[in-house]
Design a protein around this motif. Structure first.
Motif, PDB file in Angstrom:
ATOM      1  N   ALA A  24      -4.141  20.268  -6.381  1.00 26.82           N
ATOM      2  CA  ALA A  24      -3.726  19.598  -5.315  1.00 26.82           C
ATOM      3  C   ALA A  24      -4.170  18.112  -4.897  1.00 26.82           C
ATOM      4  O   ALA A  24      -3.835  17.137  -4.470  1.00 26.82           O
ATOM      5  N   SER A  25      -5.505  18.023  -4.930  1.00 23.06           N
ATOM      6  CA  SER A  25      -6.501  17.070  -4.620  1.00 23.06           C
ATOM      7  C   SER A  25      -6.294  15.966  -5.818  1.00 23.06           C
ATOM      8  O   SER A  25      -6.387  14.666  -5.225  1.00 23.06           O
ATOM      9  N   TRP A  26      -6.103  16.325  -7.021  1.00 23.99           N
ATOM     10  CA  TRP A  26      -5.980  15.453  -7.958  1.00 23.99           C
ATOM     11  C   TRP A  26      -4.388  14.680  -7.833  1.00 23.99           C
ATOM     12  O   TRP A  26      -4.274  13.470  -8.075  1.00 23.99           O
ATOM     13  N   ILE A  27      -3.362  15.355  -7.375  1.00 20.52           N
ATOM     14  CA  ILE A  27      -2.217  14.962  -7.151  1.00 20.52           C
ATOM     15  C   ILE A  27      -2.493  13.847  -5.881  1.00 20.52           C
ATOM     16  O   ILE A  27      -1.800  12.698  -6.058  1.00 20.52           O
ATOM     17  N   ALA A  28      -3.210  14.169  -4.799  1.00 20.31           N
ATOM     18  CA  ALA A  28      -3.461  13.188  -3.807  1.00 20.31           C
ATOM     19  C   ALA A  28      -3.960  12.055  -4.399  1.00 20.31           C
ATOM     20  O   ALA A  28      -3.504  11.166  -3.850  1.00 20.31           O
ATOM     21  N   LEU A  29      -5.166  12.282  -5.054  1.00 25.23           N
ATOM     22  CA  LEU A  29      -5.793  11.151  -5.605  1.00 25.23           C
ATOM     23  C   LEU A  29      -4.863  10.319  -6.557  1.00 25.23           C
ATOM     24  O   LEU A  29      -5.217   9.078  -6.192  1.00 25.23           O
ATOM     25  N   GLY A  30      -4.021  10.854  -7.508  1.00 23.56           N
ATOM     26  CA  GLY A  30      -3.066   9.739  -7.905  1.00 23.56           C
ATOM     27  C   GLY A  30      -2.137   9.264  -7.127  1.00 23.56           C
ATOM     28  O   GLY A  30      -1.797   7.895  -7.227  1.00 23.56           O
ATOM     29  N   ILE A  31      -1.668   9.756  -5.818  1.00 24.02           N
ATOM     30  CA  ILE A  31      -0.784   9.065  -5.131  1.00 24.02           C
ATOM     31  C   ILE A  31      -1.347   7.787  -4.602  1.00 24.02           C
ATOM     32  O   ILE A  31      -0.959   6.886  -4.381  1.00 24.02           O
ATOM     33  N   ALA A  32      -2.630   8.136  -4.126  1.00 20.77           N
ATOM     34  CA  ALA A  32      -3.571   6.962  -3.296  1.00 20.77           C
ATOM     35  C   ALA A  32      -3.805   6.031  -4.384  1.00 20.77           C
ATOM     36  O   ALA A  32      -3.672   4.738  -3.935  1.00 20.77           O
ATOM     37  N   VAL A  33      -4.084   6.298  -5.527  1.00 23.51           N
ATOM     38  CA  VAL A  33      -4.110   5.209  -6.494  1.00 23.51           C
ATOM     39  C   VAL A  33      -2.983   4.420  -6.713  1.00 23.51           C
ATOM     40  O   VAL A  33      -2.911   3.061  -6.576  1.00 23.51           O
ATOM     41  N   ALA A  34      -2.068   5.090  -6.841  1.00 25.57           N
ATOM     42  CA  ALA A  34      -0.607   4.232  -7.178  1.00 25.57           C
ATOM     43  C   ALA A  34      -0.107   3.398  -6.102  1.00 25.57           C
ATOM     44  O   ALA A  34       0.562   2.399  -6.243  1.00 25.57           O
ATOM     45  N   ALA A  35      -0.321   4.049  -5.081  1.00 25.33           N
ATOM     46  CA  ALA A  35      -0.051   3.190  -3.648  1.00 25.33           C
ATOM     47  C   ALA A  35      -0.885   1.942  -3.441  1.00 25.33           C
ATOM     48  O   ALA A  35      -0.091   0.990  -2.803  1.00 25.33           O
ATOM     49  N   LEU A  36      -2.112   2.033  -3.775  1.00 25.14           N
ATOM     50  CA  LEU A  36      -2.824   0.833  -3.710  1.00 25.14           C
ATOM     51  C   LEU A  36      -2.459  -0.162  -4.495  1.00 25.14           C
ATOM     52  O   LEU A  36      -2.096  -1.371  -4.127  1.00 25.14           O
ATOM     53  N   VAL A  37      -1.941   0.263  -5.710  1.00 23.23           N
ATOM     54  CA  VAL A  37      -1.684  -0.680  -6.810  1.00 23.23           C
ATOM     55  C   VAL A  37      -0.204  -1.242  -6.210  1.00 23.23           C
ATOM     56  O   VAL A  37      -0.069  -2.454  -6.255  1.00 23.23           O
ATOM     57  N   ALA A  38       0.676  -0.655  -5.629  1.00 24.15           N
ATOM     58  CA  ALA A  38       1.958  -0.696  -5.116  1.00 24.15           C
ATOM     59  C   ALA A  38       1.623  -1.927  -4.010  1.00 24.15           C
ATOM     60  O   ALA A  38       2.211  -2.737  -3.887  1.00 24.15           O
ATOM     61  N   ALA A  39       0.670  -1.646  -3.026  1.00 24.66           N
ATOM     62  CA  ALA A  39       0.471  -2.380  -1.623  1.00 24.66           C
ATOM     63  C   ALA A  39       0.058  -3.918  -2.286  1.00 24.66           C
ATOM     64  O   ALA A  39       0.277  -4.771  -1.669  1.00 24.66           O
ATOM     65  N   LEU A  40      -0.942  -3.839  -3.459  1.00 29.35           N
ATOM     66  CA  LEU A  40      -1.527  -4.917  -4.029  1.00 29.35           C
ATOM     67  C   LEU A  40      -0.346  -5.966  -4.385  1.00 29.35           C
ATOM     68  O   LEU A  40      -0.431  -7.123  -4.339  1.00 29.35           O
ATOM     69  N   ALA A  41       0.519  -5.241  -5.240  1.00 26.49           N
ATOM     70  CA  ALA A  41       1.619  -5.857  -5.794  1.00 26.49           C
ATOM     71  C   ALA A  41       2.631  -6.667  -4.689  1.00 26.49           C
ATOM     72  O   ALA A  41       2.817  -7.543  -4.772  1.00 26.49           O
ATOM     73  N   ALA A  42       2.643  -5.887  -3.685  1.00 25.09           N
ATOM     74  CA  ALA A  42       3.629  -5.981  -2.732  1.00 25.09           C
ATOM     75  C   ALA A  42       3.296  -7.397  -1.995  1.00 25.09           C
ATOM     76  O   ALA A  42       4.061  -8.498  -1.601  1.00 25.09           O
ATOM     77  N   ASN A  43       1.927  -7.055  -1.619  1.00 27.44           N
ATOM     78  CA  ASN A  43       1.136  -8.202  -1.167  1.00 27.44           C
ATOM     79  C   ASN A  43       1.233  -9.556  -1.812  1.00 27.44           C
ATOM     80  O   ASN A  43       1.359 -10.593  -1.031  1.00 27.44           O
ATOM     81  N   LEU A  44       0.857  -9.280  -3.069  1.00 35.21           N
ATOM     82  CA  LEU A  44       1.161 -10.517  -4.069  1.00 35.21           C
ATOM     83  C   LEU A  44       2.357 -11.266  -3.960  1.00 35.21           C
ATOM     84  O   LEU A  44       2.491 -12.569  -3.818  1.00 35.21           O
ATOM     85  N   ALA A  45       3.520 -10.491  -3.768  1.00 32.74           N
ATOM     86  CA  ALA A  45       4.757 -10.860  -3.815  1.00 32.74           C
ATOM     87  C   ALA A  45       5.270 -11.408  -2.421  1.00 32.74           C
ATOM     88  O   ALA A  45       6.322 -11.845  -2.541  1.00 32.74           O
ATOM     89  N   GLY A  46       4.528 -11.590  -1.636  1.00 32.84           N
ATOM     90  CA  GLY A  46       5.026 -11.799  -0.194  1.00 32.84           C
ATOM     91  C   GLY A  46       5.653 -10.703   0.681  1.00 32.84           C
ATOM     92  O   GLY A  46       6.337 -11.068   1.440  1.00 32.84           O
ATOM     93  N   ARG A  47       5.737  -9.442   0.168  1.00 37.17           N
ATOM     94  CA  ARG A  47       6.674  -8.514   0.804  1.00 37.17           C
ATOM     95  C   ARG A  47       5.731  -7.664   1.676  1.00 37.17           C
ATOM     96  O   ARG A  47       5.287  -6.574   1.381  1.00 37.17           O
ATOM     97  N   GLU A  48       5.575  -8.199   2.954  1.00 37.38           N
ATOM     98  CA  GLU A  48       4.486  -7.679   3.729  1.00 37.38           C
ATOM     99  C   GLU A  48       4.979  -6.258   4.462  1.00 37.38           C
ATOM    100  O   GLU A  48       4.145  -5.605   4.642  1.00 37.38           O
ATOM    101  N   GLY A  49       6.198  -6.200   4.605  1.00 38.72           N
ATOM    102  CA  GLY A  49       6.620  -4.933   4.852  1.00 38.72           C
ATOM    103  C   GLY A  49       6.371  -3.563   3.986  1.00 38.72           C
ATOM    104  O   GLY A  49       5.962  -2.518   4.236  1.00 38.72           O
ATOM    105  N   TRP A  50       6.869  -3.715   2.943  1.00 40.29           N
ATOM    106  CA  TRP A  50       6.354  -2.877   1.559  1.00 40.29           C
ATOM    107  C   TRP A  50       4.902  -2.819   1.571  1.00 40.29           C
ATOM    108  O   TRP A  50       4.330  -1.899   1.227  1.00 40.29           O
ATOM    109  N   ALA A  51       4.151  -4.070   1.509  1.00 42.03           N
ATOM    110  CA  ALA A  51       2.790  -3.915   1.373  1.00 42.03           C
ATOM    111  C   ALA A  51       2.200  -3.028   2.327  1.00 42.03           C
ATOM    112  O   ALA A  51       1.189  -2.101   2.426  1.00 42.03           O
TER     113      ALA A  51
END
Length: 335
Positions: free
Chosen positions: A222-249
């Motif tokens: 279960a903690s592995w799954i949560a870790l994977g979600i955290a990593v994916a979410a951080l990458v998505a946040a950085l990508a959305a921030n780079l694209a200027g999509r503040e709400g999604w970031a």
């Protein structure tokens, strides 16, 4: 699932909610010195969290109260063993609250600068100490056969806990930078986005080390799954921030905080405070819990009160949802 398991989950949810909301709150406090270039910009940053910072702390009070009622042994051992760090956190939260309220009571620049410095310093210290505290809760501390903390203050500042402190500090500041970009206008918005990109990378490196260390020490599926979600979410946040999509970031930076804290609780369960002296002396959801009758009464109370609190907080954020900038201060007479 028994009631003590349910209350472990509910307490985890309260802490997750607290770190999600107060995380960007502390982050904005740190940015008052890292991002703002002058007093006008500091006023903008403070005004982004001015209507909500005190409501965010309701989650901390609820988490502490729920721990006291549902797991009295956990509460007693935790607050006695971690007395000094908790005292520093409490004093910082008091000073921080006073600073928000008193900063604009006098017009002198020196007066306002002192309170703004207090907001910055207390935000840094509290954000760091929460990571130290939770690092020790998950790693385990010296608990004896009488369920009492047998260590000293120095034991709490071990490498794992210190790394946890750096993770919460940088992750909250990243979360705050994304929130600032979402809530502001003009040049400060653009600089917040650029700073969020840098902070996200730093937080990602530190968090990866801390969470992988946690996984290697106490992890499960279960903690592995949560870790994977955290990593994916951080990458998505950085990508959305780079694209200027503040709400999604901001959404994804929030998911990063939620998943990272959830991972700690998933790795911790069924313990609530492991003992490093002997596994048999660890506090668990079973031996640290209140009586079933107490937990039953608490469950009914929580079922009634929780929706009311969530509706009120949601309404508050909706009312104060508009962006602000330095021109907004002059137009509204804000402080």
């Amino acid at each position: 699932m028994q009631l003590h398991d349910v209350w472990f989950v509910l307490i985890a949810v309260l802490w997750i909610g607290y770190f999600f909301l107060e995380g960007f709150d502390f982050g904005v406090g740190v940015l008052t010195r890292l991002l703002a270039r002058d007093r006008a910009e500091r006023r903008v940053l403070i005004n982004t969290i001015g209507p909500v910072w005190d409501g965010n702390e309701v989650w901390l009070l609820s988490a502490g109260g729920a721990t006291f009622a549902a797991f009295p042994e956990w509460y007693a051992t935790l607050f006695s063993g971690f007395y000094l760090p908790f005292l520093v956190i409490l004093l910082c939260l008091i000073v921080r609250g006073v600073a928000f309220e008193y900063r604009a009571k006098r017009p002198e620049e020196s007066w306002q600068n002192r309170w703004e410095n207090a907001i910055f310093c207390t935000s840094v210290l509290v954000a760091f100490l929460w990571g130290v505290v939770f690092g020790n809760i998950v790693r385990g501390v010296r608990i004896d056969a009488h369920m009492e903390y047998a260590g000293n203050l120095g034991d709490l500042f071990n490498p794992y806990a210190l790394l946890g402190g750096l993770v919460t500090l940088t992750l909250f500041t990243f979360h705050g930078a994304v929130f600032t970009a979402l809530k502001t206008l003009g040049d400060i918005r653009q600089r917040a986005r650029r700073m969020a990109g840098v902070l996200g990378l730093v937080a990602g490196v530190l968090a990866a080390g801390f969470l992988l260390w946690t996984q290697a020490d106490r992890g499960n599926t279960a903690s592995w799954i949560a870790l994977g979600i955290a990593v994916a979410a951080l990458v998505a946040a950085l990508a959305a921030n780079l694209a200027g999509r503040e709400g999604w970031a901001f959404t994804f930076s929030g998911v990063t905080v939620v998943a990272a804290v959830a991972m700690l609780f998933l790795a911790l369960f069924p313990d609530v405070m492991p003992s490093t002296l002997d596994e048999k002396w660890s506090l668990t959801v079973t031996n640290a819990a209140s009586t079933p009758y107490t937990l039953k009464i608490m469950t009914w109370c929580a079922a009634i009160a929780t929706p009311v609190v969530l509706l009120y907080q949601g309404w508050t954020y909706w009312v104060f949802r508009k962006r602000i900038g330095t021109k907004s201060l002059a137009a509204s007479g804000g402080h």
